[in-house]
Design an enzyme around this catalytic site. Structure first.
Site, PDB file in Angstrom:
ATOM      1  N   VAL A 126       9.536  -1.378  -8.009  1.00  0.00           N
ATOM      2  CA  VAL A 126       8.083  -1.584  -7.872  1.00  0.00           C
ATOM      3  C   VAL A 126       7.890  -2.785  -6.949  1.00  0.00           C
ATOM      4  CG1 VAL A 126       5.910  -1.569  -9.165  1.00  0.00           C
ATOM      5  CG2 VAL A 126       8.031  -0.910 -10.311  1.00  0.00           C
ATOM      6  N   HIS A 127       8.348  -2.603  -5.714  1.00  0.00           N
ATOM      7  CA  HIS A 127       8.516  -3.700  -4.757  1.00  0.00           C
ATOM      8  C   HIS A 127       7.346  -4.698  -4.770  1.00  0.00           C
ATOM      9  CE1 HIS A 127      11.660  -1.177  -2.932  1.00  0.00           C
ATOM     10  NE2 HIS A 127      10.775  -0.213  -2.862  1.00  0.00           N
ATOM     11  N   ASP A 128       6.156  -4.216  -4.469  1.00  0.00           N
ATOM     12  CA  ASP A 128       5.041  -5.135  -4.187  1.00  0.00           C
ATOM     13  C   ASP A 128       4.550  -5.864  -5.430  1.00  0.00           C
ATOM     14  OD1 ASP A 128       3.681  -2.814  -1.755  1.00  0.00           O
ATOM     15  OD2 ASP A 128       5.156  -4.407  -1.529  1.00  0.00           O
TER      16      ASP A 128
END
Ligand code: RIB
Ligand code: CA
Length: 312
Positions: free
Chosen positions: A240-242
């Site tokens: 969930v990079h961001d």
């Protein structure tokens, strides 16, 4: 209180990041959302930012549409990962509240020039085109910036759009070069970090069990969008990079990193968009980024669940 502007290309993980931010008003004063082309075209990222804002009950926060193309390279999108609508697994509708008038770059220029010195934090969740354009239009905006925290780059992990390049840098390496060259206080959260904070099935189940729309939407978005990375890299869950950028602002104690010298390769060829991190300082160059390399995965997902629980 963190005075915050989020620049973003929603985008599945961007949507999670936006919800996390809007669920944390006691810590983050979100002045505006600025959108950029990236995962999907800017018309779609702008629509999605308005829709997520509506989900969070925060339609008072303005959304400004920004750059439709990178500084120099041809646009590249990630619809294979995020779907044509940019947010998979959920119903997409036309949001009630419109875009704010004016474009994102001019909003950044006007706001940062008027801001008190070192007062505004910028979270960059997509290609860094808008900030690069604003810096070119008005270099003096640097004065108003406290820090820039970007989801960007990869070193030991390797890339996610080419063998060496992370998408946000690959989508506009010239913009990333300009932001690096500007000397703004800069933190990168790279794939080296985000690929260790994975939405395992039991973590997704906790989000679904929140019993509200926010939990259900985030669980569905992550579950659908993560299929690409799980299939390609054999991951145990989706990154969930961001959202890690927002978690870093909310709970920096969950993370650790090092200052290092970084370059982004904008030359045509196999290394296009690669971030080259001088991890051990062998070049003797002064550090230009804080490189976040470790995070507490359980702590991250507990924070995400606790804040999403606050929403409808
Ligand atoms: O490489 C991951 C980054 O590219 C994330 O910001 C994702 O939303 C895409 O923009
Ligand atoms: Ca993004």
């Amino acid at each position: 209180m963190i005075e915050l502007i989020i620049d973003t290309d929603p985008g599945a993980d961007d949507a999670v990041a936006l919800l996390l931010a809007m669920a944390s008003p006691e810590a983050l004063r979100l002045h505006a959302i600025t959108t950029v082309a990236g995962n999907v075209p800017v018309t779609t990222t702008s629509r999605n930012a308005r829709l997520v804002r509506q989900w969070a009950g925060c339609e008072q926060i303005p959304v400004y549409a920004g750059a439709a193309t990178p500084l120099r390279r041809a646009p590249v999108y990630a619809t294979d990962v995020h779907g044509d609508q940019g947010m998979p697994g959920v119903a997409i509708e036309e949001p009630r509240a419109p875009l704010a008038g004016g474009d994102a770059v001019q909003y950044l220029v006007d706001t940062l020039l008027a801001a008190a010195p070192a007062s505004i934090t910028l979270a960059l969740l997509g290609p860094q085109t808008n900030l690069a354009l604003a810096l070119a239009r008005a270099p003096g905006i640097r004065r108003g910036i406290k820090q820039v925290v970007a989801m960007a780059g990869a070193h030991f992990n390797g890339g996610n759009i080419t063998p060496v390049a992370e998408f946000n840098l690959f989508a506009d390496p010239h913009a990333a070069e300009a932001v690096l060259a500007s000397g703004v206080p800069l933190t990168y959260l790279p794939l080296d970090l985000t690929h260790t904070l994975l939405a395992l099935p039991e973590r997704l189940a906790r989000l679904a069990a929140l019993g509200n729309q926010a939990g259900a939407r985030v669980e569905a978005i992550i579950r659908h969008y993560a299929q690409h990375d799980i299939a390609r890299y054999g991951m145990a869950g989706g990154p969930v990079h961001d959202a890690t950028v927002i978690a870093y602002l909310l709970a920096p104690e969950l993370f650790s990193g090092r200052d290092l010298y970084l370059q982004v390769d904008a030359r045509e060829g196999m290394g296009f968009g690669q971030s080259v991190a001088d991890y051990h300082g062998v070049l003797g160059q002064p550090a230009n980024v804080h490189w976040v390399e470790r995070g507490d995965a359980e702590g991250f997902f507990e924070l995400l669940a606790a804040r999403l629980r606050r929403l409808a």
